[in-house]
Motif scaffolding. Structure first.
Motif, PDB file in Angstrom:
ATOM      1  N   VAL A  16      11.968   8.723  17.444  1.00  0.00           N
ATOM      2  CA  VAL A  16      12.038   7.667  16.351  1.00  0.00           C
ATOM      3  C   VAL A  16      10.861   7.179  15.606  1.00  0.00           C
ATOM      4  O   VAL A  16      11.133   6.803  14.235  1.00  0.00           O
ATOM      5  CB  VAL A  16      12.763   6.242  17.272  1.00  0.00           C
ATOM      6  N   VAL A  17       9.579   7.059  16.312  1.00  0.00           N
ATOM      7  CA  VAL A  17       8.491   6.799  15.454  1.00  0.00           C
ATOM      8  C   VAL A  17       8.407   7.948  14.470  1.00  0.00           C
ATOM      9  O   VAL A  17       8.023   7.497  13.307  1.00  0.00           O
ATOM     10  CB  VAL A  17       7.387   6.734  16.450  1.00  0.00           C
ATOM     11  N   TYR A  18       8.562   9.113  14.718  1.00  0.00           N
ATOM     12  CA  TYR A  18       8.326  10.281  13.836  1.00  0.00           C
ATOM     13  C   TYR A  18       9.444   9.970  12.694  1.00  0.00           C
ATOM     14  O   TYR A  18       8.967  10.040  11.473  1.00  0.00           O
ATOM     15  CB  TYR A  18       8.539  11.341  14.378  1.00  0.00           C
ATOM     16  N   ASP A 297      -4.314   9.321  -0.273  1.00  0.00           N
ATOM     17  CA  ASP A 297      -2.961   9.659  -0.653  1.00  0.00           C
ATOM     18  C   ASP A 297      -1.978  10.107   0.487  1.00  0.00           C
ATOM     19  O   ASP A 297      -2.425  11.372   0.969  1.00  0.00           O
ATOM     20  CB  ASP A 297      -2.954  10.635  -1.794  1.00  0.00           C
ATOM     21  N   ILE A 298      -1.275   9.289   1.147  1.00  0.00           N
ATOM     22  CA  ILE A 298      -0.486   9.751   2.305  1.00  0.00           C
ATOM     23  C   ILE A 298       0.528  10.951   2.176  1.00  0.00           C
ATOM     24  O   ILE A 298       0.950  11.595   2.908  1.00  0.00           O
ATOM     25  CB  ILE A 298       0.225   8.686   2.912  1.00  0.00           C
ATOM     26  N   VAL A 299       0.840  11.313   0.717  1.00  0.00           N
ATOM     27  CA  VAL A 299       1.857  12.170   0.245  1.00  0.00           C
ATOM     28  C   VAL A 299       1.155  13.570   0.440  1.00  0.00           C
ATOM     29  O   VAL A 299       1.438  14.449   1.136  1.00  0.00           O
ATOM     30  CB  VAL A 299       2.477  11.900  -0.852  1.00  0.00           C
ATOM     31  N   THR A 300      -0.204  13.628  -0.038  1.00  0.00           N
ATOM     32  CA  THR A 300      -1.032  14.817  -0.016  1.00  0.00           C
ATOM     33  C   THR A 300      -1.219  15.048   1.475  1.00  0.00           C
ATOM     34  O   THR A 300      -1.404  16.194   1.821  1.00  0.00           O
ATOM     35  CB  THR A 300      -2.461  14.501  -0.820  1.00  0.00           C
ATOM     36  N   HIS A 301      -1.552  14.154   2.201  1.00  0.00           N
ATOM     37  CA  HIS A 301      -1.861  14.005   3.649  1.00  0.00           C
ATOM     38  C   HIS A 301      -1.011  13.630   4.673  1.00  0.00           C
ATOM     39  O   HIS A 301      -1.088  12.925   5.391  1.00  0.00           O
ATOM     40  CB  HIS A 301      -3.372  13.081   3.922  1.00  0.00           C
ATOM     41  N   GLY A 302       0.343  14.066   4.170  1.00  0.00           N
ATOM     42  CA  GLY A 302       1.530  13.759   4.920  1.00  0.00           C
ATOM     43  C   GLY A 302       1.334  13.956   6.327  1.00  0.00           C
ATOM     44  O   GLY A 302       1.725  13.194   7.274  1.00  0.00           O
ATOM     45  N   VAL A 304      -1.246  14.340   8.372  1.00  0.00           N
ATOM     46  CA  VAL A 304      -2.210  13.710   8.934  1.00  0.00           C
ATOM     47  C   VAL A 304      -1.856  12.120   8.983  1.00  0.00           C
ATOM     48  O   VAL A 304      -1.957  11.492  10.365  1.00  0.00           O
ATOM     49  CB  VAL A 304      -3.638  13.656   8.066  1.00  0.00           C
ATOM     50  N   PHE A 305      -0.943  11.596   7.886  1.00  0.00           N
ATOM     51  CA  PHE A 305      -0.542  10.253   8.102  1.00  0.00           C
ATOM     52  C   PHE A 305       0.608  10.154   9.145  1.00  0.00           C
ATOM     53  O   PHE A 305       0.585   9.086   9.850  1.00  0.00           O
ATOM     54  CB  PHE A 305       0.042   9.779   6.864  1.00  0.00           C
ATOM     55  N   VAL A 306       1.357  11.165   9.359  1.00  0.00           N
ATOM     56  CA  VAL A 306       2.559  10.960  10.187  1.00  0.00           C
ATOM     57  C   VAL A 306       1.883  11.069  11.843  1.00  0.00           C
ATOM     58  O   VAL A 306       2.197  10.370  12.614  1.00  0.00           O
ATOM     59  CB  VAL A 306       3.556  11.934  10.074  1.00  0.00           C
ATOM     60  N   SER A 307       0.958  12.041  11.819  1.00  0.00           N
ATOM     61  CA  SER A 307       0.431  11.974  13.179  1.00  0.00           C
ATOM     62  C   SER A 307      -0.633  10.715  13.618  1.00  0.00           C
ATOM     63  O   SER A 307      -0.326  10.142  14.783  1.00  0.00           O
ATOM     64  CB  SER A 307      -0.889  13.278  13.151  1.00  0.00           C
ATOM     65  N   ALA A 308      -1.156  10.219  12.473  1.00  0.00           N
ATOM     66  CA  ALA A 308      -1.780   8.862  12.834  1.00  0.00           C
ATOM     67  C   ALA A 308      -0.768   7.587  13.407  1.00  0.00           C
ATOM     68  O   ALA A 308      -0.987   6.975  14.200  1.00  0.00           O
ATOM     69  CB  ALA A 308      -2.641   8.297  11.517  1.00  0.00           C
ATOM     70  N   CYS A 309       0.536   7.821  12.546  1.00  0.00           N
ATOM     71  CA  CYS A 309       1.279   6.750  12.863  1.00  0.00           C
ATOM     72  C   CYS A 309       1.906   6.913  14.350  1.00  0.00           C
ATOM     73  O   CYS A 309       2.070   6.003  15.169  1.00  0.00           O
ATOM     74  CB  CYS A 309       2.530   7.054  11.986  1.00  0.00           C
TER      75      CYS A 309
END
Length: 340
Positions: A16-18, A297-302, A304-309
């Motif tokens: 769910v977090v993902y 830019d979280i779209v460019t680093h999607g 990484v952003f999702v992993s951090a989340c």
């Protein structure tokens, strides 16, 4: 508690977090194509089946009064949820730009605190409480209400009474005029709880899958869960998502984990899964805001952003779990008393 249940709780929560992490990317860039990346919503279906399983497993063969059952459920569910709801409402009132899916609205807030289905003030098309993931708790509390009352029924008839009650609720809601409440409680998704109850009854009667079959069935269950989530929308979830969730739980409880080493961190995340589930929306919003301040830019680093989340939500949920679990506070107080 069976360790595999803790594993499944952790996996379901992280799914769910993902799912919501990818949605955060969409909020920043509505043109972001997540068709091949967006999955994990079905973690909720695993939770629902698990809930039915655990409720039967922990009450079967025991004398338990409905009030005692309700007290335990309320102690586990309500305090953290109310705290999260009130915090969300306060943020929506003071800094509405932070939580984009939340608008301060008194009737909506009251309905959320009472676990009543209500159209979201920020999006009238969405039936969800102030804390969006809390929509599942409306179903959970409804199931607890019905299950607790049926503890008055003799155990050998309880499953039949539960099936009859849920079927009657669905049929009644389908026959009544369409409202928010009839739409919610008329959804056959509530049968997922019933399926978990049936699995628990079979488990206690030692009706299990052979070990040689259970492992492949577990893999197939997860495969079909993710495939069906891609192919079908939520309108078909009761069977297209619910059945694979049932297969997953049935397979997991059929596997003998007693002779296998415990995966400590996964078991712990399972224990903290409720806290992770309730608090992860705040963590995701915080990470999104931080990325904006730092001009990342979280779209460019999607990825990484999702992993951090995911990591951040797990850590944040674990911290909240430690702070809000009564037994842990009791141990801490005893330790401090001993030191003094």
């Amino acid at each position: 508690m069976l360790v595999q249940l803790q594993y499944l709780r952790a996996i379901a929560a992280l799914m769910v977090v993902y799912f919501h992490s990818v949605l955060q990317v969409q909020k920043v860039n509505s043109g972001f194509d997540s068709q091949f990346h967006l999955f994990g919503e079905t973690g909720v279906d695993i939770f629902f089946v698990l809930s039915g399983f655990v409720m039967w497993l922990t009450t079967a063969g025991r004398e338990m009064r409905p009030l005692d059952f309700y007290r335990r459920r309320i102690q586990r569910i309500v305090p953290l949820y109310w705290l999260a709801t009130l915090f969300s409402a306060a943020v929506a009132l003071i800094a509405p730009s932070i939580l984009k899916s939340t608008v301060f609205n008194i009737p909506h807030l009251v309905a959320s605190l009472l676990f009543l289905p209500w159209r979201n003030a920020a999006d009238p098309e969405l039936v969800a409480p102030v804390v969006i993931p809390g929509w599942t708790l409306n179903y959970e509390m409804f199931f607890y209400l019905v299950f607790g009352l049926l503890l008055l029924v003799r155990e050998k008839w309880r499953l039949y009474a539960l099936f009859g009650t849920m079927t009657a609720v669905i049929l009644t809601c389908r026959l009544l005029p369409v409202t928010t409440a009839t739409t919610v409680y008329g959804d056959p998704i509530i049968y997922e709880f019933l399926a978990g109850v049936v699995l628990a009854k079979l488990y206690l009667e030692k009706v299990l899958l052979p070990q040689a079959v259970a492992w492949p069935a577990l893999v197939v269950g997860f495969a079909f869960l993710l495939i069906n989530e891609t192919l079908c929308d939520a309108s078909m979830r009761a069977y297209m998502w619910g059945i694979p969730a049932v297969v997953i739980l049935c397979s997991a409880v059929s596997i003998d984990f007693s002779k296998r080493p415990v995966i400590g961190w996964l078991s712990y995340l399972g224990d903290a899964s409720y806290s992770i589930y309730i608090t992860h929306a705040f963590t995701l919003a915080l990470i999104r805001v931080v990325c904006g301040v730092l001009k990342i830019d979280i779209v460019t680093h999607g990825s990484v952003f999702v992993s951090a989340c995911i990591v951040g939500s797990a850590i944040g949920g674990a911290i909240v779990h430690e702070l809000t679990t009564p037994s842990r506070w009791g141990k801490w107080k005893k330790k401090q008393a001993a030191i003094a």
